[in-house]
Each structure stands twice: as C-alpha cells, then as structure tokens.
Design a protein around this motif. Structure first.
Motif: not given
Length: 180
Positions: A151-159
C-alpha cells in the motif's frame, strides 16, 4: 445463456491445443510461485538461525521472516514467468496485446526485485516486535504487515518520477468503448 461477442467482433475460438497450452502455462506459473516461496523461506531460515541475522532477529520474531519469505518467493515465482511469457507471446495485429520488449521486461523484473526488498524490510521490521510480543502475535502482525506492505508503494505518485505513464491507459475493446 451464452456470452455474445460485441458488434462486428468475431467470436474467439479456442482449440484443444490452445486449452492444453494454457493449462500447462498456468501449472508452470503456479509451480514456480510455490517453489519460489519454499526457496525464499529456506534461504531466509539459513540467514536467521546460524547466519548473520541471528543477533538481529529474536526467536519470537523468526516467523515474521518466514511470512516475508513466502511473500517474496511467491511474488517472484509468479511474476518472472509471466514477464517471460509476455516477451514471447503477443501481437500488434487487430489491437492485441503487444509483446514486452527486453528493456520493458528488464524494468519489470527490476520493479519486482525492488518490491521484494521492500517486503523483506517490512518483514525484518515486524520481526523486531518479537522482542516484546509472543511468537504467535508477531506472526499475526507479520501477515497483515507483509500482506498490506504494497500500500505505501501504491500511494507514491510514480508519474511525477516518469515511471507510471503507461499504467492508466486503456487498450483494446475497452478503450474503444470509452472513446464513444
């Protein structure tokens, strides 16, 4: 009650050989996921019991690393064959799924390895609870912590970092339906 194809779309026909190939592929992916989980647990067990992590991980926190090993090995064993299948399977014709190129496959493998390291760090941090909590409670906390560790990795704005441009785009028939 039969599912009908969309307007102008030919019905997909699967041959017996295609069904056998699909079944064999699924068995291979599931086997590598299970074997990967066993291998990771065996490797982590060797690093904790007589190895370099024996002073860092308490006895009541050992199961947390086992949970992390199951997650890491299962994820790696699941994703590597899927990425390799993507390199040899696919077509550009008729809006089908394109093949995964070597550079994209390498990025995907690197992403899986980074995620594996993240899950191991989460498991190692939860294992530290073994200094304060009994082994069974530490194991329960480890299952939830490792299970929701993505979940913490999914919340990072990778764009914003230039890493997530292709994830939100639709392809194929669903993209043509959205365009209407």
């Amino acid at each position: 009650m039969s599912a009908e194809s969309g307007a102008g779309q030919p019905k997909a026909q699967r041959s017996a050989a295609g069904n056998v190939a699909f079944g064999a592929g699924m068995l291979l992916v599931l086997a590598t996921a299970v074997l990967g989980a066993f291998a990771a647990v065996a490797l982590l067990g060797r690093t904790v019991d007589p190895g370099p992590l024996s002073d860092v991980v308490p006895d009541d926190g050992h199961n947390a690393l086992v949970v992390g090993g199951i997650a890491v090995g299962g994820l790696t064993g699941l994703m590597l064959p899927v990425i390799l299948f993507g390199m040899v399977r696919g077509t550009e014709a008729n809006g089908g799924t394109p093949r995964v190129g070597p550079a994209a496959a390498a990025r995907k493998v690197l992403a899986v390895l980074v995620f594996d390291i993240w899950l191991l760090i989460v498991a190692l941090l939860v294992a530290q609870l073994g200094w304060f909590l009994p082994a069974r409670l530490t194991t329960v906390v480890a299952v939830f912590a490792v299970g929701f560790g993505w979940m913490p990795l999914a919340m990072v704005p990778w764009e914003r970092f230039g890493l997530g441009e292709g994830f939100g785009k639709l392809r194929g028939r669903s993209a043509s339906r959205q365009a209407k």
